[in-house]
Enzyme design. Structure first.
Site, short mmCIF file in Angstrom:
data_model
loop_
_atom_site.label_atom_id
_atom_site.label_comp_id
_atom_site.label_asym_id
_atom_site.label_seq_id
_atom_site.Cartn_x
_atom_site.Cartn_y
_atom_site.Cartn_z
N ASP A 8 13.35 0.20 -4.87
CA ASP A 8 12.32 1.22 -4.65
C ASP A 8 12.92 2.29 -3.76
O ASP A 8 13.46 1.98 -2.69
CB ASP A 8 11.09 0.62 -3.96
CG ASP A 8 10.26 -0.26 -4.90
OD1 ASP A 8 10.67 -0.42 -6.07
OD2 ASP A 8 9.22 -0.77 -4.46
N ASP A 127 -1.02 -1.30 -12.80
CA ASP A 127 -1.08 -1.78 -11.42
C ASP A 127 -2.55 -1.99 -11.09
O ASP A 127 -3.36 -1.07 -11.27
CB ASP A 127 -0.47 -0.75 -10.47
CG ASP A 127 0.92 -0.33 -10.93
OD1 ASP A 127 1.70 -1.21 -11.33
OD2 ASP A 127 1.23 0.88 -10.90
#
Length: 235
Positions: A8, A127
């Protein structure tokens, strides 16, 4: 089953968040491409990258680091975060990215994303917070159930769905396997499990349930999983 080590990116660094909160970022490397090279040396074939700044801004923000990773490894790369239009998709494909993850736009405009999937290698990122779809860097919740969104992609040409339970992400408390299976059943698509992987037990569960892939992030960075061993066992 494919193992996807995760990087990330935030402000050019490799970080991990807890439950998607930007102020929870913990830095693990100032040179993300070196991490990617390590993953490749361990035997990884794929890499999962998220441009966190991009996810919040709605446009690419860590291109320099992404280019460096691309130039320094032969890994196949799937990339998400801030990809909201066709121009961005083309730009990343020109860089040599193998698969693009569409999240917010996939929740807001399934018709458009299904059309893009006819032309490009697209994954849909779903998500969820308490079963509902979260968008814009997980900042907002849409009033749509994750499984209902997954079902909208049943007849599309998307390559796969990346299913993340945000309440588990970065917590090292174990994967929400029921949520992953719910998305798999609703979409009838290959699903990549994400969020909360804490041990090799979680990876076994993914394999036993014939799930296409699993993303490993914090569990590797915090030394909870021997990634090289996991990659070898699942080669």
């Amino acid at each position: 089953m494919i193992i996807f080590p995760a990087i990330d990116l935030k402000d050019g660094q490799a970080v991990r968040l807890t439950k998607g909160l930007m102020d929870s970022a913990k830095v693990y490397s100032n040179e993300p491409y070196e991490l990617a090279k390590r993953f490749e040396e361990m035997g990884a074939e794929w890499l999962h990258i998220v441009d966190l700044n991009g996810a919040f801004a709605g446009e690419p923000k860590n291109i320099e680091q992404i280019e460096k990773i691309r130039k320094n490894t032969n890994l196949k790369i799937q990339l998400g975060g801030g990809i909201r239009d066709e121009d961005t998709i083309k730009r990343y494909l020109d860089l040599g990215i193998n698969r693009l993850i569409l999240g917010s736009i996939a929740a807001k405009n399934p018709k458009l994303v299904s059309e893009l999937a006819e032309k490009y290698p697209i994954a849909v990122g779903i998500d969820a917070k308490d079963g509902f779809v979260a968008i814009d860097g997980w900042d907002k919740t849409e009033g749509i159930l994750a499984k209902d969104l997954a079902e909208k992609y049943k007849d599309s040409k998307i390559e796969c769905i990346i299913a993340t339970d945000i309440s588990k992400d970065g917590t090292l408390t174990g994967l929400n396997i029921d949520f992953i299976l719910e998305i798999q059943n609703a979409s009838q698509k290959p699903v990549i499990a994400s969020g909360g992987v804490a041990s090799e037990e979680d990876i076994k569960k993914v394999k036993e349930n014939n799930i296409y892939g699993v993303i490993i992030g914090k569990a590797f960075y915090e030394g909870k999983i021997d990634l090289q061993n996991v990659l070898r066992e699942n080669a």
